[in-house]
Structure formats: structure tokens, C-alpha cells
Design a protein around this motif. Structure first.
Motif, PDB file in Angstrom:
ATOM      1  N   ALA A 559     -10.781  22.048 139.851  1.00  5.07           N
ATOM      2  CA  ALA A 559     -10.520  23.365 140.457  1.00  5.07           C
ATOM      3  C   ALA A 559      -9.857  24.317 139.472  1.00  5.07           C
ATOM      4  CB  ALA A 559      -9.662  23.190 141.708  1.00  5.07           C
ATOM      5  N   GLU A 560      -8.846  23.838 138.738  1.00  9.51           N
ATOM      6  CA  GLU A 560      -8.160  24.689 137.775  1.00  9.51           C
ATOM      7  C   GLU A 560      -9.032  24.933 136.542  1.00  9.51           C
ATOM      8  OE1 GLU A 560      -4.905  26.981 136.443  1.00  9.51           O
ATOM      9  OE2 GLU A 560      -5.224  26.016 138.378  1.00  9.51           O
ATOM     10  N   ALA A 561      -9.748  23.913 136.099  1.00  9.30           N
ATOM     11  CA  ALA A 561     -10.560  24.030 134.886  1.00  9.30           C
ATOM     12  C   ALA A 561     -11.784  24.911 135.081  1.00  9.30           C
ATOM     13  CB  ALA A 561     -10.996  22.638 134.423  1.00  9.30           C
ATOM     14  N   ARG A 562     -12.157  25.203 136.315  1.00 13.45           N
ATOM     15  CA  ARG A 562     -13.316  26.069 136.541  1.00 13.45           C
ATOM     16  C   ARG A 562     -13.077  27.485 136.046  1.00 13.45           C
ATOM     17  NH1 ARG A 562     -14.808  24.979 142.761  1.00 13.45           N
ATOM     18  NH2 ARG A 562     -13.299  26.684 142.819  1.00 13.45           N
ATOM     19  N   GLY A 563     -11.817  27.842 135.839  1.00 14.85           N
ATOM     20  CA  GLY A 563     -11.498  29.152 135.300  1.00 14.85           C
ATOM     21  C   GLY A 563     -11.325  29.154 133.791  1.00 14.85           C
ATOM     22  N   TRP A 564     -11.566  28.030 133.136  1.00 17.66           N
ATOM     23  CA  TRP A 564     -11.402  27.929 131.688  1.00 17.66           C
ATOM     24  C   TRP A 564     -12.693  28.313 130.984  1.00 17.66           C
ATOM     25  CZ3 TRP A 564      -8.630  22.535 130.968  1.00 17.66           C
ATOM     26  CH2 TRP A 564      -7.411  22.575 131.642  1.00 17.66           C
ATOM     27  N   PRO A 565     -12.632  28.659 129.693  1.00 17.46           N
ATOM     28  CA  PRO A 565     -13.859  28.874 128.910  1.00 17.46           C
ATOM     29  C   PRO A 565     -14.741  27.638 128.925  1.00 17.46           C
ATOM     30  CG  PRO A 565     -11.955  29.733 127.733  1.00 17.46           C
ATOM     31  CD  PRO A 565     -11.419  28.996 128.919  1.00 17.46           C
ATOM     32  N   ILE A 566     -16.017  27.837 128.689  1.00 15.93           N
ATOM     33  CA  ILE A 566     -17.006  26.789 128.931  1.00 15.93           C
ATOM     34  C   ILE A 566     -16.760  25.543 128.102  1.00 15.93           C
ATOM     35  CG2 ILE A 566     -18.613  27.853 127.289  1.00 15.93           C
ATOM     36  CD1 ILE A 566     -20.887  26.774 129.088  1.00 15.93           C
ATOM     37  N   THR A 567     -16.415  25.692 126.821  1.00 12.87           N
ATOM     38  CA  THR A 567     -16.183  24.505 125.989  1.00 12.87           C
ATOM     39  C   THR A 567     -14.950  23.747 126.452  1.00 12.87           C
ATOM     40  OG1 THR A 567     -17.203  25.634 124.118  1.00 12.87           O
ATOM     41  CG2 THR A 567     -15.894  23.680 123.626  1.00 12.87           C
ATOM     42  N   CYS A 568     -13.912  24.469 126.857  1.00 16.50           N
ATOM     43  CA  CYS A 568     -12.715  23.806 127.388  1.00 16.50           C
ATOM     44  C   CYS A 568     -13.031  23.076 128.681  1.00 16.50           C
ATOM     45  CB  CYS A 568     -11.608  24.835 127.607  1.00 16.50           C
ATOM     46  SG  CYS A 568     -10.989  25.603 126.108  1.00 16.50           S
ATOM     47  N   LEU A 569     -13.884  23.655 129.511  1.00 11.27           N
ATOM     48  CA  LEU A 569     -14.294  22.989 130.750  1.00 11.27           C
ATOM     49  C   LEU A 569     -15.033  21.691 130.458  1.00 11.27           C
ATOM     50  CD1 LEU A 569     -14.882  22.834 133.811  1.00 11.27           C
ATOM     51  CD2 LEU A 569     -16.867  24.324 133.395  1.00 11.27           C
ATOM     52  N   MET A 570     -15.974  21.736 129.531  1.00 15.43           N
ATOM     53  CA  MET A 570     -16.730  20.530 129.193  1.00 15.43           C
ATOM     54  C   MET A 570     -15.809  19.463 128.598  1.00 15.43           C
ATOM     55  SD  MET A 570     -19.767  21.492 130.129  1.00 15.43           S
ATOM     56  CE  MET A 570     -21.084  20.572 129.360  1.00 15.43           C
ATOM     57  N   GLU A 571     -14.875  19.886 127.759  1.00 15.02           N
ATOM     58  CA  GLU A 571     -13.938  18.925 127.171  1.00 15.02           C
ATOM     59  C   GLU A 571     -13.014  18.343 128.234  1.00 15.02           C
ATOM     60  OE1 GLU A 571     -11.463  16.587 124.835  1.00 15.02           O
ATOM     61  OE2 GLU A 571     -13.540  17.262 124.630  1.00 15.02           O
ATOM     62  N   PHE A 572     -12.591  19.157 129.204  1.00 13.11           N
ATOM     63  CA  PHE A 572     -11.744  18.650 130.285  1.00 13.11           C
ATOM     64  C   PHE A 572     -12.477  17.572 131.081  1.00 13.11           C
ATOM     65  CE2 PHE A 572     -10.536  18.807 134.764  1.00 13.11           C
ATOM     66  CZ  PHE A 572      -9.180  18.516 134.673  1.00 13.11           C
ATOM     67  N   MET A 573     -13.750  17.795 131.379  1.00 10.58           N
ATOM     68  CA  MET A 573     -14.509  16.800 132.128  1.00 10.58           C
ATOM     69  C   MET A 573     -14.685  15.522 131.313  1.00 10.58           C
ATOM     70  SD  MET A 573     -17.308  19.081 134.258  1.00 10.58           S
ATOM     71  CE  MET A 573     -18.115  19.768 132.814  1.00 10.58           C
ATOM     72  N   ARG A 574     -14.968  15.665 130.032  1.00 11.11           N
ATOM     73  CA  ARG A 574     -15.080  14.472 129.175  1.00 11.11           C
ATOM     74  C   ARG A 574     -13.773  13.703 129.124  1.00 11.11           C
ATOM     75  NH1 ARG A 574     -13.242  12.210 125.204  1.00 11.11           N
ATOM     76  NH2 ARG A 574     -11.730  13.892 124.993  1.00 11.11           N
ATOM     77  N   HIS A 575     -12.658  14.435 128.983  1.00 10.35           N
ATOM     78  CA  HIS A 575     -11.351  13.792 128.911  1.00 10.35           C
ATOM     79  C   HIS A 575     -11.003  13.105 130.227  1.00 10.35           C
ATOM     80  CE1 HIS A 575      -7.272  13.092 127.601  1.00 10.35           C
ATOM     81  NE2 HIS A 575      -6.796  13.760 128.632  1.00 10.35           N
ATOM     82  N   THR A 576     -11.356  13.740 131.344  1.00  8.96           N
ATOM     83  CA  THR A 576     -11.091  13.138 132.654  1.00  8.96           C
ATOM     84  C   THR A 576     -11.864  11.833 132.826  1.00  8.96           C
ATOM     85  OG1 THR A 576     -10.701  15.326 133.628  1.00  8.96           O
ATOM     86  CG2 THR A 576     -11.188  13.519 135.142  1.00  8.96           C
ATOM     87  N   LEU A 577     -13.120  11.828 132.439  1.00  7.12           N
ATOM     88  CA  LEU A 577     -13.917  10.602 132.537  1.00  7.12           C
ATOM     89  C   LEU A 577     -13.350   9.506 131.650  1.00  7.12           C
ATOM     90  CD1 LEU A 577     -15.890  12.422 134.078  1.00  7.12           C
ATOM     91  CD2 LEU A 577     -17.750  11.322 132.827  1.00  7.12           C
ATOM     92  N   GLN A 578     -12.894   9.871 130.472  1.00  8.83           N
ATOM     93  CA  GLN A 578     -12.310   8.873 129.575  1.00  8.83           C
ATOM     94  C   GLN A 578     -11.088   8.226 130.201  1.00  8.83           C
ATOM     95  OE1 GLN A 578     -11.584  10.161 125.497  1.00  8.83           O
ATOM     96  NE2 GLN A 578      -9.735   8.939 125.414  1.00  8.83           N
ATOM     97  N   LYS A 579     -10.210   9.023 130.804  1.00  4.15           N
ATOM     98  CA  LYS A 579      -9.019   8.477 131.463  1.00  4.15           C
ATOM     99  C   LYS A 579      -9.396   7.591 132.637  1.00  4.15           C
ATOM    100  CE  LYS A 579      -6.885  12.304 132.318  1.00  4.15           C
ATOM    101  NZ  LYS A 579      -5.837  13.235 132.782  1.00  4.15           N
ATOM    102  N   TRP A 580     -10.327   8.066 133.456  1.00  3.71           N
ATOM    103  CA  TRP A 580     -10.730   7.291 134.629  1.00  3.71           C
ATOM    104  C   TRP A 580     -11.338   5.946 134.235  1.00  3.71           C
ATOM    105  CZ3 TRP A 580     -13.432  11.106 138.572  1.00  3.71           C
ATOM    106  CH2 TRP A 580     -12.472  11.952 139.092  1.00  3.71           C
ATOM    107  N   PHE A 581     -12.276   5.965 133.311  1.00  4.58           N
ATOM    108  CA  PHE A 581     -12.968   4.732 132.955  1.00  4.58           C
ATOM    109  C   PHE A 581     -12.015   3.731 132.314  1.00  4.58           C
ATOM    110  CE2 PHE A 581     -17.297   7.073 132.564  1.00  4.58           C
ATOM    111  CZ  PHE A 581     -17.364   7.122 133.943  1.00  4.58           C
TER     112      PHE A 581
END
Length: 627
Positions: A559-581
Motif C-alpha cells: 500500500a505504501e510502496a504504490r506511491g513510490w517510483p517504479i524502480t523502487c516499487l519493483m525493488e520493494f517487491m523483490r525485497h519483500t519476497l526475499q524476506k518471506w521466502f
């Protein structure tokens, strides 16, 4: 002292003998330098030949925070007495007034900078034991007892160019070497004459912060490429600052500074002009480092009032927040420029990752797609073949929509598979996303898709996954009925009917819906279709995934990252998956049973419930359970 870039080692030594007035028959010179890279140094390097001199002169021609002092040690030629060295530091800068071509200057005669003098500093001549954060150490002997020497540490890397002049010959009185230092760090509030800044922008930021801390206002009297002059807003006040640009450099030096205010306190305001959004953005930008930092404009208003006594409106605090976010994450425009490199590195560093960037006819961004290799492998190997697809809007000023494909693992946790940033939810964007998803996961047997009743999704699935089954989210179907018929009295019967495993059980609940509202029953049967929302009529296996709730939950994660620039958004999703896995792999490795934790919990509940039941066989394959 002016030296040409082509000077040799012997010529440099001869000039240094002349400069410090040393006797060649009695004194040897030892030249050393400590090079600093970043915030740390390396052990001292000996300058002993022409190549060392050339490297040193080339190194000091870079930015000021990379320049290093030349340490000249005088060693007496006496074999029967203890070894004593006298050290001088020669700081190098470009000339201030006179333009010099292809030369470097060891400045020793500039009258515009006040230079302190110091007595001889005695140190042990043991460079092999000198650490990387020291230039000098005190020599514990009768000749230098009580002397202090200057050390170069991480907190003082930028220094005003100075030459430590030799004191009276033979003087042995104890004293401390006085050095004028200059730091452009914004955390250092003081300003003094002789300070040097990397560029004009850094000087302006430092002065704005200084005014903010001291609670006064100033105005620019003159601003050009080579000069910047400011005065107090009160014309009668004597406070003023004058800085000029150094020749052949972007650096600015404070030439004149009168720091005492003679104006009245009446001219000072609580929301003065120096508290500009770009400056406050620099002050508060650390608040936005990390993920999902919820630092709102009202908190900015409160903190600035408590910390600096500055009162600002909510609108100004919002602009400060936008500036801070831009400093931390960049602008949307710059983020789009970084996107191709980011996607390329994702494929290089994450084996099996699939990315794609599509441009329009004018070479501008249109769509992008990303599916991590670990997500693809895990879905094809271990995850149930049910994919929930959904889209959510992005809140940047560039707009856009994020499309996602989600699965669910054995522990009933969200399992992200793929993402795509598009313009909006339309036929072309959904076709692009599902086409790239098909290329990423390939053919999957008994694949099921669950989504809302968006016509673009149904059309794209028919073209890209003709063999897959498509079910509707029962929550969206329920919302559509409420919007269409303006009632929710069917709610309980509808959800009981959707989750029924047998058609006989389904028909029993559906008859109640028909009895309450015939129009709703006809809508569910004819327009939506039983096979889209009822488990008992669905041709594939939906398991427990009757809604797109896992996709909606992912939208809350970002929700918060949806307001970030596109590359930051993609990196946030990658980082989130890394933590989860990583967290899930660690938990699974520690598990002792063959089943997932949530499944064990569900089975335990059923086992507890069955303790009072009595099974009776009714046939070879059927058992009647009595309660």
C-alpha cells in the motif's frame, strides 16, 4: 608553493629543502602520504620515486574530500643518538586568485587566509606501525613531553589547505598545533572564514541550515557563477557573508563572514523564508529510510515546531515530505530511466527470472513484467495450480496500474508469482500480462484462474490459457448483486451455496435464494453461471480459493510502496519476497511433522471435534457418523 605536474622526485625534494630551510648535510627528508578512499584510510605510503610523485599530484586533483596531506619528516643524520623526526603537513589546493595551467600549488603565501603557526611536532619515526586513522603520534621522551599532535580521523576528513610553518629554530616549548578546519557536513552548524565547500549548492544548504538553527533570515544580495553574497533581511544589520568560486574548480570558499546580528528580534519570524521545502526535506529525509515509513505531514509540523521553533502549514509540510521522498527514492522520471538496468540485473543475479520491458512507438515506457525465478520454480513444483489475478492502481503522479498473479502455499500463505506495471486494466494490458505469465510458467496441468468478472481478464485468459479453468471471486459476485439489486438479504444462503461440495446440498441453499428473490436467482444462474461461482459445479479444482483475497492482501502489503517510483516499487517487491521466502524456509526446516503448520492445526480441530462421534459402516465404502 607552486609545483608543475611534471616535477620529478629529486626536484620536489630540493624545493622542500629550500622551503623548510633544512641543511642537506645534516637532515634527510622522508615523504609520506595517507590516501583516503570513502571514509576510511589505508596505511601510509612512502613517496620515493617519480612515479609516486606523479600519482600523488594526480590524486590531489580530484574532489576536495579525496585530497590528502603530504607529510614531510626531517630526520637528523646522527648515528649515535636516538632517532627524532620533525614532521610538517603540506596541504594542497588549487590557487585562489592566480590562474595556473597544468600546475598544482602547495599554498604558502596566500594573504587571504589567516594561517596559524606551530612549533615543531616530535613523533616516532615508525611508519610501519602507524595505523590508518593516524598521521602523527606523540614521542614519549624528554624532548617532547606533554606535546600534542594532530590526528586525522573519520570525523575530520576535509580540511582547510594550510602549511604548518616552522617555528623558531631550536624552540622546544610545548604547544598544540592549531589548524583551521573546514567541513561541509550539514550536521556542523558553524560557519567561519576560509571554509571550502564542494560546490555552490552545498554552501547554500549549509547556510540555510545555519539560519534555521540560529533562527534568523537572510537575503541574497548578489548571486553569480563565481560569487554568492548574502545579508540579513534587516538592512541595518551588519550580518553578511561573501563566498567566491575557486579558479579551475567548482568549490566555493567563504572569504568574508560577519556572524554577529545587530538587528532587532522583531524582524525574525516563526515561518521564515529559509525554512523552504527543499531544505526541510533534507532535514527529515532520514525519517523515510526503510520500508513502509508512515511519517505524515502533521508529524512534520509538530517536529519542526519542537526542534526548530518553525511553524508551517499542512500544505508546506506536504511539500517538504515530497522533497524528502525525492531525495531518498528519486523522481519518477529518473526511476523510469533506471528500470532497464534494474530488470537486466534481476535476470543476471536471480537465475530463472523472467523480465520484459515494452516501449511504445515513440520509445516511451508502456508495460513491464517481472517474475522471480524462485517463484516460478516453487509454483511449478510445490504450489497448488490455482492462480488469483487482480490489479490495483498506483498513487504516483505518473499513475498506472499494478497487475499481479498470486498463489497460496501449503501453509495458507501468500505466494507471489508475477507482477506487471501497465497503464490501466484494459484488453491490451491484461493480454500482455497473461501472455508473459504463460511464457514464464509454461504449460501447467489442471490450471485454475480466479478473478473478478472483468471482461478483459476473461478475454485474455481465453487467448493465452485456453485449457485453463476460470472461476469468479464469490466476494465480487456478492458485491455485484448488492450494487445491482440494492439488497443483501441473500448473503447467508449465497455463501453456503458457493461452498457446498455436493450439488444436492447446493440446490437446497439455492432454493432459499429463489424463494427470497427470484431476480437474484435468475441473475446467478443465467448471467453469472453456476460453473463460475459454485464449487459443486466448477469443472476444475479450486480447493479453498473461492475469492481473490490473497491478491487483495498483497495490495495491502504494498500500500505504501504504490506511491513510490517504479524502480523502487519493483525493488520493494523483490525485497519483500526475499524476506518471506527466507523466513518460511527457516520455519519449514525446523518443522518436525510431515504437514504444514496450518494443516496440522486444522486436523487437530477436526480430531477434537470427532471425539464424541460414533462411526457406523453402511457399505464397503461409506460410513455413517452419529453425534
Amino acid at each position: 608553493m607552486k609545483v608543475p605536474k611534471t616535477i620529478t622526485y629529486n626536484s620536489l625534494v630540493d624545493q622542500l629543502y629550500t622551503l623548510i630551510r633544512a641543511d642537506k648535510s645534516r637532515i634527510d627528508l622522508d615523504l609520506n602520504v595517507i590516501y583516503h578512499f570513502g571514509s576510511k584510510g589505508i596505511p601510509p605510503s612512502l613517496i620515493s620515486n617519480d612515479d609516486d610523485v606523479a600519482f600523488f599530484l594526480d590524486e590531489i586533483g580530484t574532489f576536495i574530500n579525496h585530497r590528502t596531506p603530504l607529510c614531510v619528516s626531517t630526520i637528523e643524520k646522527r648515528s649515535n643518538e636516538p632517532l627524532v623526526t620533525k614532521t610538517r603537513e603540506l596541504y594542497t589546493i588549487p590557487p585562489v586568485e592566480t590562474k595556473v595551467n597544468d600546475d598544482f600549488c602547495i599554498d604558502d603565501d596566500n594573504e587571504n587566509i589567516d594561517r596559524p603557526t606551530c612549533n615543531d611536532v616530535l613523533v616516532k619515526h615508525n611508519l610501519q606501525q602507524t595505523t590508518s586513522n593516524e598521521v602523527l603520534k606523540s614521542h614519549d621522551s624528554s624532548n617532547n613531553r606533554g606535546r600534542k599532535v594532530r590526528q586525522v580521523g573519520e570525523d575530520n576528513l576535509w580540511s582547510t589547505p594550510l602549511l604548518l610553518n616552522q617555528g623558531e629554530k631550536g624552540s622546544t616549548s610545548a604547544s598544540t598545533a592549531q589548524l583551521l578546519t573546514s567541513s561541509s557536513s550539514i550536521n556542523s552548524w558553524e560557519i567561519k572564514e576560509g571554509q571550502i565547500f564542494e560546490n555552490k549548492q552545498e554552501l547554500k544548504m549549509k547556510l540555510h541550515l545555519y539560519a534555521l538553527k540560529k533562527n534568523f533570515e537572510f537575503k541574497v544580495k548578489k548571486s553569480a557563477k563565481n560569487i554568492w553574497c548574502t545579508v540579513c533581511v534587516d538592512d541595518k544589520c551588519k550580518w553578511r557573508l561573501r563566498a567566491t568560486k575557486l579558479v579551475n574548480s567548482n568549490m566555493f570558499e567563504v572569504r568574508k563572514f560577519f556572524g554577529e546580528h545587530t538587528c532587532s528580534l522583531d524582524v525574525r519570524h516563526k515561518d521564515h523564508c529559509q525554512a523552504s521545502p527543499w531544505l526541510i526535506g533534507h532535514v527529515i529525509r532520514r525519517k523515510f529510510e526503510g520500508d513502509n515509513v508512515n511519517y505524515k505531514p502533521r508529524s512534520i509540523v509538530k517536529d519542526m515546531s519542537l526542534s526548530y521553533g518553525v511553524l508551517m502549514s499542512y500544505a508546506k509540510a506536504w511539500r517538504c515530505r515530497e522533497h524528502a521522498l525525492a531525495y531518498i527514492r528519486g523522481t519518477p522520471e529518473s526511476s523510469f530511466q533506471k528500470l532497464p538496468s534494474f530488470l537486466y540485473m534481476m535476470e543476471q543475479k536471480n537465475p530463472g527470472t523472467v523480465t520484459h520491458l515494452q516501449m511504445d512507438n515513440e520509445g516511451r515506457f508502456k508495460y513491464c513484467f517481472m517474475a522471480l525465478g524462485v517463484s516460478i520454480m516453487g509454483f511449478k513444483t510445490y504450489i497448488r495450480p490455482v492462480i488469483c489475478v487482480d490489479g490495483t492502481f498506483l498513487t504516483t503522479r505518473c499513475g498506472g496500474t499494478l497487475l499481479c498473479a498470486m498463489g497460496q502455499d501449503a501453509n495458507k500463505q501468500i505466494y507471489p508469482i508475477a507482477f506487471s506495471v501497465v497503464d490501466s486494466e484494459n484488453n491490451d494490458s491484461w493480454f500482455y500480462f497473461l501472455l508473459k505469465l504463460k511464457e514464464a510458467i509454461g504449460e501447467v496441468e489442471n490450471l485454475v484462474f480466479v478473478s473478478d468478472r472483468h471482461t478483459s481478464i476473461a478475454s485474455a485468459l481465453t487467448k493465452n490459457f485456453p485449457e485453463a479453468y476460470h472461476g469468479a471471486c464469490i466476494h465480487h459476485v456478492s458485491m455485484n448483486i448488492r450494487a445491482k439489486f440494492k439488497t443483501d438479504h441473500f448473503h447467508e444462503e449465497f455463501f453456503l451455496a458457493t461452498k457446498a461440495y455436493r450439488k444436492r446440498e447446493f440446490l437446497r441453499h439455492f432454493e432459499k435464494i429463489t424463494f427470497k428473490d427470484l431476480a437474484i436467482a435468475q441473475y446467478l444462474e443465467n448471467q453469472v453461471g453456476f460453473e463460475k461461482w459454485a464449487r459443486s459445479f466448477f469443472p476444475g479444482h479450486r480447493y479453498n480459493l473461492m475469492t481473490t483475497g490473497i491478491a487483495e492482501s498483497w495490495n495491502n502489503v504494498i500500500a505504501e510502496a504504490r506511491g513510490w517510483p517504479i524502480t523502487c516499487l519493483m525493488e520493494f517487491m523483490r525485497h519483500t519476497l526475499q524476506k518471506w521466502f527466507f523466513k518460511r524456509r527457516t520455519a519449514a526446516s525446523a518443522a518436525t511433522g510431515p504437514l504444514a503448520t496450518e494443516v496440522e492445526v486444522d486436523l487437530q480441530k477436526l480430531a477434537d471435534k470427532s471425539t464424541t462421534s460414533f462411526p457406523f459402516p453402511s457399505s464397503q465404502y461409506e460410513i455413517t457418523v452419529g453425534w
